[in-house]
Design an enzyme around this catalytic site. Structure first.
Site, PDB file in Angstrom:
ATOM      1  N   GLY A  21      -8.922  -6.692   2.176  1.00 15.01           N
ATOM      2  CA  GLY A  21     -10.193  -7.399   2.291  1.00 15.01           C
ATOM      3  C   GLY A  21     -10.087  -8.541   3.276  1.00 15.01           C
ATOM      4  O   GLY A  21      -9.115  -8.626   4.027  1.00 15.01           O
ATOM      5  N   ASN A  22     -11.067  -9.415   3.304  1.00 15.55           N
ATOM      6  CA  ASN A  22     -11.009 -10.595   4.169  1.00 15.55           C
ATOM      7  C   ASN A  22     -11.602 -11.786   3.438  1.00 15.55           C
ATOM      8  O   ASN A  22     -12.109 -11.653   2.325  1.00 15.55           O
ATOM      9  CB  ASN A  22     -11.721 -10.323   5.496  1.00 15.55           C
ATOM     10  N   ARG A  23     -11.535 -12.953   4.074  1.00 15.40           N
ATOM     11  CA  ARG A  23     -11.873 -14.183   3.355  1.00 15.40           C
ATOM     12  C   ARG A  23     -13.343 -14.583   3.445  1.00 15.40           C
ATOM     13  O   ARG A  23     -13.714 -15.688   3.079  1.00 15.40           O
ATOM     14  CB  ARG A  23     -11.007 -15.334   3.888  1.00 15.40           C
ATOM     15  N   ALA A  45     -18.934  -9.354   6.629  1.00 12.49           N
ATOM     16  CA  ALA A  45     -17.700  -9.109   7.367  1.00 12.49           C
ATOM     17  C   ALA A  45     -17.150  -7.776   6.864  1.00 12.49           C
ATOM     18  O   ALA A  45     -16.319  -7.722   5.965  1.00 12.49           O
ATOM     19  CB  ALA A  45     -16.706 -10.235   7.114  1.00 12.49           C
TER      20      ALA A  45
END
Ligand code: CTP
Length: 403
Positions: free
Chosen positions: A212-214, A281
């Site tokens: 995943g991403n932040r 995102a």
């Protein structure tokens, strides 16, 4: 002087147990400086009396469409002088009649004559609220510009707990005051349906792990809140996020996990919206296979093969082709040549606008430094709160809608 001083609110009280709380809505609006006039439906009078509202507001509470003491057309006059109509509690029946344009009592005849904003505060049993008929009526009312405050989850009159409880009267009054304090020029997106994506996507590795991403989702939610305040109908399709919108009650939220789920949710809605803002995102890659059981540690190295995810925005651009609708807005994070890369992204993905920012300028924070790039222009905005960035984006979206 408060901005609602002297404004006229018509409070329509429907027949539900929450009707007693409508007296508090009237009191809060009066305290804020508004003038309040009341209509009670027949059913409302089973729960509360006209005298209560007359006493509070200093004006006779109206109950009859056929009022012989009144020489004009009461429903026309009441609707004409109202700067805002608040329907609370808005029962399933009252909303059904309003959605279908019935005018068989003073409340519905007046609603059919409304010339300004209408705020509904639904209240009913959870099963009545979730029924397809009620949901269709609510959608119809929203599409015609009405605002919904609530309902909320909580104890119901039946003793059960569920979604259908009327929003607290103070909160309804606050929403009413917010609508009243706006100039009509601020409500420049009334009737516009906007889909915003927000947050990251989580691509499963096994049942407990993901790539995943932040992304926090705050930028997408800021756009959603700003659009709601400007009168738009807003749906947010979001990945796993904990951030909340200011106007949770007035936003349709659709939670997803992966890029594939997000694509499905967006594509299912793309034909019924005027604007799509891809602020999510979206993960560019996902694990080629998802282990059905939790992967156990053991080997010294673990190689996870990733495959490319579909580009949702590019897919929307290709689907739209030469048509002008819906307006498509993308985001871009770059590390150099902001405008150049944003322009090529604009072309490649077939969208109308790209909101670009440099990677070092905040991902999780409350501020953002962006350049808004369209085919014709590139506007570099100074660093500012995401909420103000959202307003700037919507200003340009509105200009595109008008073109
Ligand atoms: N996006 C999308 N689907 C994806 C990836 C991104 O819809 N699978 C959307 C994002 O929501 C955002 C924009 O595309 O609006 C961001 O694109 P970005 O990931 O920066 O662009 P790429 O085309 O992947 O460019 P780069 O070559 O810079 O990675």
């Amino acid at each position: 002087m408060s901005s609602v001083e002297g404004k006229e609110v018509l409070l329509i009280v429907g027949g539900g147990i929450a009707a007693y709380k409508s007296a508090i809505i009237a009191r809060e609006l009066l305290r804020a400086g508004a003038k309040v006039e009341t209509i009670l439906t027949d059913a409302a009078q089973k729960f509360v009396g006209a005298v209560t509202f007359a006493g509070l507001t200093g004006r006779a509470a109206r109950t009859e469409l056929w009022d012989a003491s009144f020489s004009g057309e009461l429903h026309v006059e009441l609707a004409s002088r109202a700067d805002l109509i608040v329907v609370a509690p808005a029962t399933a029946d009252l909303m059904a009649r309003a959605a279908n344009g019935l005018a068989n009592d003073l409340a519905t005849a007046t609603l059919l004559c409304a010339k300004g904003p209408v705020l509904f505060a639904p209240a009913m049993h959870a099963r009545m609220w979730s029924h397809g008929a009620t949901q269709a009526n609510v959608r119809a009312l929203i599409e015609r510009g009405a605002t919904m405050a609530g309902p909320v989850e909580g104890p119901l009159a039946s003793g059960e707990v569920g979604m259908g409880r009327m929003h607290e009267p103070e909160a309804i009054a606050r929403e009413a005051i917010e609508i009243l304090s706006k100039n009509s020029s601020d409500l420049d997106l009334v009737g516009v349906r906007i889909l915003v994506t927000a947050g990251p996507t989580h691509e499963a590795i096994d049942p407990v792990r993901f790539v995943g991403n932040r992304s926090s989702g705050k930028m997408g939610l800021a756009i959603a809140d700003a659009a709601v305040e400007r009168g738009a109908t807003v749906c947010v399709v979001h990945g796993p996020i904990s951030a909340k919108a200011k106007h949770e009650q007035r936003i349709e939220r659709v939670g997803v996990r992966s890029a594939l789920e997000m694509r499905e949710a967006v594509e299912a809605r793309r034909e019924s919206v005027d604007v799509i803002v891809m602020a999510a995102a979206v993960a560019d890659y996902r694990p080629a296979t998802v282990a059905s059981e939790k992967i156990k540690k053991g080997q010294q190295e673990l190689v996870i093969q990733l495959v490319k995810n579909p580009d949702i925005l590019a897919g929307l651009g290709a689907w739209r082709g030469d048509k002008r609708a819906p307006v498509l807005v993308g985001f871009a994070v770059e590390t150099g040549d902001l405008v150049g890369y944003a322009r090529s992204k604009l072309e490649r993905k077939g969208c109308d606008m790209v909101v670009a920012n440099l990677a070092e300028h905040g991902f999780e924070g409350d501020e953002n430094t962006v350049t808004i790039v369209t085919k014709q222009r590139a506007d570099a905005l100074e660093r500012q709160p995401k909420r103000r960035v959202a307003e700037a984006i919507l200003d340009r979206v509105r200009a595109l809608l008008r073109e």
